[in-house]
Design a protein around this motif. Sequence first.
Motif, PDB file in Angstrom:
ATOM      1  N   ASP A 282      17.900  -1.735   8.864  1.00  0.00           N
ATOM      2  CA  ASP A 282      16.796  -0.777   8.761  1.00  0.00           C
ATOM      3  C   ASP A 282      15.465  -1.444   8.468  1.00  0.00           C
ATOM      4  OD1 ASP A 282      18.435   1.626   8.981  1.00  0.00           O
ATOM      5  OD2 ASP A 282      19.290   0.921   7.084  1.00  0.00           O
ATOM      6  N   ILE A 283      15.523  -2.648   7.909  1.00  0.00           N
ATOM      7  CA  ILE A 283      14.281  -3.328   7.556  1.00  0.00           C
ATOM      8  C   ILE A 283      14.528  -4.828   7.482  1.00  0.00           C
ATOM      9  CG2 ILE A 283      14.710  -3.030   5.070  1.00  0.00           C
ATOM     10  CD1 ILE A 283      11.633  -2.790   4.771  1.00  0.00           C
ATOM     11  N   VAL A 284      13.515  -5.590   7.910  1.00  0.00           N
ATOM     12  CA  VAL A 284      13.597  -7.052   7.804  1.00  0.00           C
ATOM     13  C   VAL A 284      12.453  -7.538   6.933  1.00  0.00           C
ATOM     14  CG1 VAL A 284      13.712  -9.255   9.038  1.00  0.00           C
ATOM     15  CG2 VAL A 284      14.454  -7.153  10.192  1.00  0.00           C
ATOM     16  N   MET A 338      14.859  -0.879  -1.123  1.00  0.00           N
ATOM     17  CA  MET A 338      16.090  -0.170  -0.748  1.00  0.00           C
ATOM     18  C   MET A 338      16.395   0.937  -1.748  1.00  0.00           C
ATOM     19  SD  MET A 338      18.377  -3.470   0.346  1.00  0.00           S
ATOM     20  CE  MET A 338      19.703  -2.622   1.223  1.00  0.00           C
ATOM     21  N   LYS A 339      16.283   0.592  -3.037  1.00  0.00           N
ATOM     22  CA  LYS A 339      16.600   1.588  -4.069  1.00  0.00           C
ATOM     23  C   LYS A 339      15.642   2.773  -4.014  1.00  0.00           C
ATOM     24  CE  LYS A 339      17.304  -1.819  -7.239  1.00  0.00           C
ATOM     25  NZ  LYS A 339      17.472  -2.458  -8.538  1.00  0.00           N
ATOM     26  N   HIS A 340      14.396   2.500  -3.631  1.00  0.00           N
ATOM     27  CA  HIS A 340      13.378   3.556  -3.590  1.00  0.00           C
ATOM     28  C   HIS A 340      13.162   4.117  -2.188  1.00  0.00           C
ATOM     29  CE1 HIS A 340      12.611   1.579  -7.433  1.00  0.00           C
ATOM     30  NE2 HIS A 340      12.072   2.712  -7.820  1.00  0.00           N
ATOM     31  N   ASN A 341      14.033   3.722  -1.258  1.00  0.00           N
ATOM     32  CA  ASN A 341      13.900   4.179   0.136  1.00  0.00           C
ATOM     33  C   ASN A 341      12.458   4.091   0.631  1.00  0.00           C
ATOM     34  OD1 ASN A 341      16.568   4.804   0.915  1.00  0.00           O
ATOM     35  ND2 ASN A 341      16.498   6.559  -0.487  1.00  0.00           N
ATOM     36  N   THR A 342      11.891   2.925   0.450  1.00  0.00           N
ATOM     37  CA  THR A 342      10.495   2.730   0.828  1.00  0.00           C
ATOM     38  C   THR A 342      10.345   1.504   1.727  1.00  0.00           C
ATOM     39  OG1 THR A 342       9.809   3.648  -1.295  1.00  0.00           O
ATOM     40  CG2 THR A 342       8.152   2.389  -0.090  1.00  0.00           C
ATOM     41  N   ILE A 360       5.614  -4.036  12.832  1.00  0.00           N
ATOM     42  CA  ILE A 360       5.137  -4.500  11.525  1.00  0.00           C
ATOM     43  C   ILE A 360       4.675  -3.322  10.681  1.00  0.00           C
ATOM     44  CG2 ILE A 360       3.437  -5.964  10.344  1.00  0.00           C
ATOM     45  CD1 ILE A 360       3.482  -7.649  13.051  1.00  0.00           C
ATOM     46  N   GLN A 361       5.324  -3.130   9.550  1.00  0.00           N
ATOM     47  CA  GLN A 361       5.019  -2.014   8.667  1.00  0.00           C
ATOM     48  C   GLN A 361       3.641  -2.228   8.035  1.00  0.00           C
ATOM     49  OE1 GLN A 361       7.223   0.422   8.674  1.00  0.00           O
ATOM     50  NE2 GLN A 361       5.951   1.723   7.350  1.00  0.00           N
ATOM     51  N   GLN A 362       2.753  -1.255   8.171  1.00  0.00           N
ATOM     52  CA  GLN A 362       1.396  -1.439   7.657  1.00  0.00           C
ATOM     53  C   GLN A 362       1.070  -0.570   6.464  1.00  0.00           C
ATOM     54  OE1 GLN A 362      -0.245  -1.557  11.935  1.00  0.00           O
ATOM     55  NE2 GLN A 362      -1.835  -2.525  10.678  1.00  0.00           N
ATOM     56  N   GLU A 363       1.906   0.461   6.248  1.00  0.00           N
ATOM     57  CA  GLU A 363       1.710   1.295   5.059  1.00  0.00           C
ATOM     58  C   GLU A 363       3.058   1.603   4.443  1.00  0.00           C
ATOM     59  OE1 GLU A 363      -0.697   4.752   5.822  1.00  0.00           O
ATOM     60  OE2 GLU A 363      -2.326   3.428   6.500  1.00  0.00           O
ATOM     61  N   ALA A 364       3.072   1.844   3.140  1.00  0.00           N
ATOM     62  CA  ALA A 364       4.320   2.229   2.488  1.00  0.00           C
ATOM     63  C   ALA A 364       4.794   3.540   3.101  1.00  0.00           C
ATOM     64  CB  ALA A 364       4.108   2.383   0.991  1.00  0.00           C
ATOM     65  N   GLU A 365       6.087   3.625   3.378  1.00  0.00           N
ATOM     66  CA  GLU A 365       6.604   4.820   4.056  1.00  0.00           C
ATOM     67  C   GLU A 365       8.011   5.107   3.543  1.00  0.00           C
ATOM     68  OE1 GLU A 365       6.446   4.375   8.362  1.00  0.00           O
ATOM     69  OE2 GLU A 365       8.103   5.812   8.560  1.00  0.00           O
ATOM     70  N   THR A 366       8.289   6.373   3.323  1.00  0.00           N
ATOM     71  CA  THR A 366       9.625   6.742   2.833  1.00  0.00           C
ATOM     72  C   THR A 366      10.611   6.735   3.988  1.00  0.00           C
ATOM     73  OG1 THR A 366       8.608   8.112   1.152  1.00  0.00           O
ATOM     74  CG2 THR A 366      10.936   8.511   1.611  1.00  0.00           C
ATOM     75  N   LYS A 367      11.685   6.024   3.819  1.00  0.00           N
ATOM     76  CA  LYS A 367      12.724   6.002   4.848  1.00  0.00           C
ATOM     77  C   LYS A 367      14.037   5.567   4.217  1.00  0.00           C
ATOM     78  CE  LYS A 367      14.165   4.028   9.190  1.00  0.00           C
ATOM     79  NZ  LYS A 367      14.422   2.730   9.763  1.00  0.00           N
ATOM     80  N   GLU A 368      15.106   6.212   4.607  1.00  0.00           N
ATOM     81  CA  GLU A 368      16.423   5.846   4.108  1.00  0.00           C
ATOM     82  C   GLU A 368      16.758   4.413   4.581  1.00  0.00           C
ATOM     83  OE1 GLU A 368      18.530   7.736   2.260  1.00  0.00           O
ATOM     84  OE2 GLU A 368      20.141   6.251   2.327  1.00  0.00           O
ATOM     85  N   ILE A 369      17.088   3.545   3.639  1.00  0.00           N
ATOM     86  CA  ILE A 369      17.447   2.162   3.994  1.00  0.00           C
ATOM     87  C   ILE A 369      18.893   1.912   3.585  1.00  0.00           C
ATOM     88  CG2 ILE A 369      16.926  -0.278   3.678  1.00  0.00           C
ATOM     89  CD1 ILE A 369      14.083   0.523   2.835  1.00  0.00           C
ATOM     90  N   SER A 370      19.726   1.577   4.541  1.00  0.00           N
ATOM     91  CA  SER A 370      21.125   1.254   4.230  1.00  0.00           C
ATOM     92  C   SER A 370      21.366  -0.249   4.245  1.00  0.00           C
ATOM     93  CB  SER A 370      22.058   1.910   5.243  1.00  0.00           C
ATOM     94  OG  SER A 370      21.907   3.306   5.202  1.00  0.00           O
TER      95      SER A 370
END
Lengths: 395, 85, 207
Positions: A282-284, A338-342, A360-370
């Motif tokens: 979900d995120i790198v 991950m804990k904050h789904n951010t 490339i993530q440019q702003e903090a964003e809420t998303k479920e991260i597994s």
Amino acid sequence: MCSVYLIGESIISALGTSMDQNMQHITALEGGIWTDSPSTNGNPIPQHLQSAPSLNQLALGFINWQAVEKEFITNTIPDTYTRFEKLLLLAINKAIVNTGIDTGSSKTLFILSTTKGNIELLNEELAKQYPNERIQLWSSAQEISRFYGNNNTAIVISNACVSGVMATTEAANILRNSNYNHAIVIGGDIITNFVLSGFLSFQSLSNKACKPYDSERNGLNLGEAAGCLILSKDIESDIEILGGASHNDANHISGPSRTAEGMYYAVNDALKYSKIGANDIDIVSTHGTATAYNDEMEAIGLSRLGMQKTPIHSLKGYWGHTLGAAGIIEIAALSWAMKHNTLLPTLGYKNHGVSKELNIQQEAETKEISYALKVASGFSGINSALILKKKGGKK
Amino acid sequence: MTKEELITKLKLEIIEALNLEDIEPEEIEAKEALFNEGLGLDSIDALELIVLLDKGYGLKLDDANKGKEVFYSVESMADYILAHS
Amino acid sequence: MSFISSYIHIKDKEVWKDNTLIYSNTEGISNNKFYKLLYKQLAIKYMKFYKMDELSKLGLLASEYLLEDRTLTSEFKAEDIGIVLMNRQASLITDIKYYDTIKDATNYYPSPSVFVYTLANIVMGEIAIKNNFKGENIFYVQEHFNAELIHNHTERLLQRGSQQALLCGWLEVEEDKIDGFLYLVENSAIGLKLKHSIENINILKNQ
């Protein structure tokens, strides 16, 4: 095989001395890089570095040493330890605080990730204050583990800029295959004239806060930091450490591969050992140093892996490249995300400046991260990858 | 110092600075490209040549693009030194 | 089951391979002269050798002797050949050499070609580049040779099938001392056919 969990973490960086301070600044896109222009937010040049040549026209991620010195006192860290060691002790104190683990147990292992440790003891005046062997990395590690009453042989992993990711991977592997129950993984490096002059001679330092993956990126910011990750197979937490791997490019000792060979193999192996696919990530958290070649290599690597749409972030724009601490503090930040789904934002990136598409993530964003992937690359052509999993996540 | 003398001196300095132990000065052609297959030089050698110019001739070269021009050959290095000192 | 198929030990001014003394020099020469003699003896043409620091020279020479009669990349995939190394002083001998280029403010010329070797793990890069090994790398810094740490890491990599062959060992360089010990571990019993165990590693190291 048993699971290994991340049960405690800490970050001391240019952004602050607590996890909260660090993560608040990151989610608010506030950087800690000092430049010699008056508009900067970063911490000032510490006293002990003021005589270093060529600090002008540089951008560096200094720790707030005044604040840290105060915490050394409140944490009763003795002056028989060096500046570098004291910082690590403080990082450990902060990470173990709520874990309840027995640091002195024969089943607790200390692992240190650093590139240059006490290198400032090459200075004869400073060296006089400590035993001769203290410049040795193993000696630092030993003294640190003794502080906590631990008599096991501490392990030092010194593999340039991948040290932290490699040390965390190694710690998890040792826990899975031994009688050890807990591992205290510490990473740290401080800014010294030694390292600063070397990076200057390499012409790889930017004179502005760095711009990962940006078309105007012109080099990295050296930073200093310490961090600690507490790993356990006895105590469960929301974050599990899965598989990791490291591969060499076999291309050049100081430049990354043009085809991202090592990174490609390292990530593929890490996915294989974690029994998941590239699509599950979900995120790198990338290395993203903002040098021309590193960022381009990572873009090629992620593209080869089919991860050009996966959200990524580089945290170098906040605290610089912190060498032996980098992997540790960036994993700590990733676990927070991950804990904050951010999804954490990348500071310094504006215009796409690499040859491949990246998300490339440019702003903090809420998303479920597994599942999250951490990658790093370093001198000698080495590349490391490690995967984290959140409890209750999909699959 | 004449250009010829400078070229001879530079060849010796390059061999020492870049640890080209098996290379004799005569093997380096003044006009030939330094960064070709023959000498096996790489990016770190280019950075070391920058130090050589600074240390031996007091010339600061911060622009990497300029470096390509200056370090093309021993002759171009000599020309640069003569023009700037 | 895994095996040690060959080992090399460059100790002070002697070179031992699989229990046989294959080279020795008693003329009291410097470390660097000794490395040069070994380089000539091995008859490898590799210009980069002269640019390396002592640790990398020792590691490269040891790996060349160890693999003299093998081409691992024709037997295994490049990404399946790893390197596991350890030493005591990390890159201290080169750190001091680099520090000499910066410690005097009036003679301050930081050398990039020395700085790049102020990381102990660079030697793994040099061996990897020379042989096109793209496998796992790890460099440990320990007070004493710790066969258990190297053995366990190597076994984990072999057992999970990620690596097929690994160059392992200890590379220590001090002003008047050389201790370069490398051995090759693989899944098939060839060469020495010695069982890969902590005990056997220690026996070879102390021979």
